[in-house]
Design a protein around this motif. Sequence first.
Motif, PDB file in Angstrom:
ATOM      1  N   LYS A   1       0.822  -1.213   0.000  1.00  0.00           N
ATOM      2  CA  LYS A   1       0.000   0.000   0.000  1.00  0.00           C
ATOM      3  C   LYS A   1       0.856   1.263   0.000  1.00  0.00           C
ATOM      4  O   LYS A   1       0.536   2.231  -0.697  1.00  0.00           O
ATOM      5  N   ARG A   2       1.954   1.245   0.757  1.00  0.00           N
ATOM      6  CA  ARG A   2       2.845   2.405   0.746  1.00  0.00           C
ATOM      7  C   ARG A   2       3.461   2.608  -0.636  1.00  0.00           C
ATOM      8  O   ARG A   2       3.599   3.735  -1.119  1.00  0.00           O
ATOM      9  N   LEU A   3       3.811   1.510  -1.282  1.00  0.00           N
ATOM     10  CA  LEU A   3       4.396   1.583  -2.619  1.00  0.00           C
ATOM     11  C   LEU A   3       3.384   2.134  -3.615  1.00  0.00           C
ATOM     12  O   LEU A   3       3.723   2.979  -4.461  1.00  0.00           O
ATOM     13  N   MET A   4       2.135   1.717  -3.514  1.00  0.00           N
ATOM     14  CA  MET A   4       1.099   2.215  -4.417  1.00  0.00           C
ATOM     15  C   MET A   4       0.860   3.705  -4.197  1.00  0.00           C
ATOM     16  O   MET A   4       0.610   4.455  -5.152  1.00  0.00           O
ATOM     17  N   ASN A   5       0.934   4.161  -2.958  1.00  0.00           N
ATOM     18  CA  ASN A   5       0.806   5.593  -2.681  1.00  0.00           C
ATOM     19  C   ASN A   5       1.963   6.378  -3.285  1.00  0.00           C
ATOM     20  O   ASN A   5       1.785   7.493  -3.792  1.00  0.00           O
ATOM     21  N   SER A   6       3.165   5.797  -3.241  1.00  0.00           N
ATOM     22  CA  SER A   6       4.340   6.447  -3.823  1.00  0.00           C
ATOM     23  C   SER A   6       4.194   6.551  -5.340  1.00  0.00           C
ATOM     24  O   SER A   6       4.518   7.582  -5.943  1.00  0.00           O
ATOM     25  N   ILE A   7       3.696   5.494  -5.967  1.00  0.00           N
ATOM     26  CA  ILE A   7       3.499   5.501  -7.427  1.00  0.00           C
ATOM     27  C   ILE A   7       2.494   6.574  -7.809  1.00  0.00           C
ATOM     28  O   ILE A   7       2.695   7.339  -8.756  1.00  0.00           O
ATOM     29  N   ASP A   8       1.397   6.655  -7.053  1.00  0.00           N
ATOM     30  CA  ASP A   8       0.386   7.682  -7.326  1.00  0.00           C
ATOM     31  C   ASP A   8       0.987   9.076  -7.219  1.00  0.00           C
ATOM     32  O   ASP A   8       0.763   9.942  -8.067  1.00  0.00           O
ATOM     33  N   TYR A   9       1.817   9.300  -6.194  1.00  0.00           N
ATOM     34  CA  TYR A   9       2.460  10.607  -6.004  1.00  0.00           C
ATOM     35  C   TYR A   9       3.389  10.926  -7.179  1.00  0.00           C
ATOM     36  O   TYR A   9       3.386  12.038  -7.710  1.00  0.00           O
ATOM     37  N   HIS A  10       4.191   9.963  -7.602  1.00  0.00           N
ATOM     38  CA  HIS A  10       5.137  10.197  -8.696  1.00  0.00           C
ATOM     39  C   HIS A  10       4.434  10.418 -10.032  1.00  0.00           C
ATOM     40  O   HIS A  10       4.887  11.192 -10.867  1.00  0.00           O
ATOM     41  N   LEU A  11       3.303   9.753 -10.214  1.00  0.00           N
ATOM     42  CA  LEU A  11       2.576   9.903 -11.482  1.00  0.00           C
ATOM     43  C   LEU A  11       2.026  11.307 -11.663  1.00  0.00           C
ATOM     44  O   LEU A  11       1.891  11.788 -12.793  1.00  0.00           O
ATOM     45  N   VAL A  12       1.688  11.949 -10.565  1.00  0.00           N
ATOM     46  CA  VAL A  12       1.122  13.302 -10.675  1.00  0.00           C
ATOM     47  C   VAL A  12       2.188  14.368 -10.448  1.00  0.00           C
ATOM     48  O   VAL A  12       1.896  15.558 -10.468  1.00  0.00           O
ATOM     49  N   SER A  13       3.448  13.939 -10.220  1.00  0.00           N
ATOM     50  CA  SER A  13       4.528  14.896 -10.011  1.00  0.00           C
ATOM     51  C   SER A  13       4.973  15.488 -11.343  1.00  0.00           C
ATOM     52  O   SER A  13       4.875  14.869 -12.394  1.00  0.00           O
ATOM     53  N   SER A  14       5.493  16.700 -11.278  1.00  0.00           N
ATOM     54  CA  SER A  14       5.976  17.366 -12.493  1.00  0.00           C
ATOM     55  C   SER A  14       7.443  17.052 -12.769  1.00  0.00           C
ATOM     56  O   SER A  14       8.011  17.538 -13.748  1.00  0.00           O
TER      57      SER A  14
END
Length: 439
Positions: free
Chosen positions: A369-382
Amino acid sequence: MENFTFYTGEDNLQIWCQSIGLIYNHHTMDMSVANSSSRERLLILSGQKKYPVFTEDWCGCGKTQINEVTDKYVALTWRGMDYKAYLGETCKTKTVYLDNPYLSREEVMMEYEYSVIEIVNGCLYLLEEIRNEHKESPGRIGGSYDEDHKGYMLSMLRYAIENGYKIFYPTYALLSACKNWASLTITDMPTFSKLMQQGMKEGCFDGDNTAGFDNLAEILAFNKFDTLFENVPGLKKRMEQAAERGVEMASLILAGEFKCHEMTACENPEKKESVLLIQTYIEGKQRLEDYHIFVEEQIKPNTTLDLGYGATAHIGEVGKDWLDFNWDEVMRLEHTYWQYKTEPKMIAENTSAYLEIKYNMCNLWSVFKRLMNSIDYHLVSSNPDNKYCIEGEKRCALELIELLIERGDTHLEELKSIMLEHEDWTIFGLNGEYEYWMK
């Protein structure tokens, strides 16, 4: 999370009692640094033979003296001041400043909540709340908030037992000896054994009300039959005697009808193992990143790890909570929440790399779950460099979900299919279509 309840043996049983909730508030100021803390306690007033009654002191807040209890209010004294806590209302004291030469300021105050509570429904409500909290936030177990609310429920169960309902002893013993109420696995067997022997002595399995046996059977869904009988002297004999006199539940327990459910990583947040997380940073013509996760069965002595882009590391000896890790030189990694960072080393011409490493005891579902949250954050990062890290994180997420499925979390097959079907994994993030999977 497996369902758990406790039995009363009576239809619509209600056990009412008067109680006062005490909230201790403590605040300090040292120069410009402020710190606040609070604790909650429940004092059951019904059955008190005489007054005054004194509560405990917490963190210098001072004891409260309970002087009188009526149907409308509780009269009390705190730090020389008299108060009345009216039924259904919150009574707040004045703030008292303490003389502490080592702090800029230290102050305390109390809050009191007088109520009449129904034990059975109150316990069932609290049990569900605490179990959900332990499942979703196992890191909070043992904190003041957690201990206070567990204390509320144990106080109510104890009151019921002291007022004749010995049938609750198995439940009381379990919850007193269990750290994580989501898993309900006994972690303090001496306490469980002591309370169960006390319960048997006081008659939790005697009389016409056989709900004590039902409550014991509930425990067997989370703890192995043999383990309980081996650690609680006299328990098996009591079951045999009850079976002889015709108690059906005792016969079912002896026949092994109640199988202990081996909880998977998703179900049991206390199911932990060694996990090695490594992020590789490549410095050359182009900055690259890669991400790797190695779980317990992959963390073996004398193993070479492929870290991507030609970078490798080596695992030497492996202990119970440590391993020797060779990057440029041997370093001993111990289970810790801290992150290790290596020095850069050359892995090819004009190309160097360094690592960030975490080695810890983790629950794999929590890691996922922590990894999935990190992926979500990176996907919306500029940050354009994140795309290299995302590919590695996605690969690791899929590896973890496959491992969890292999170990018994077969319901995750659906989640895996969704992950493979969609490239944009923000669907699993906040307000995403599939956010519920990360709950």
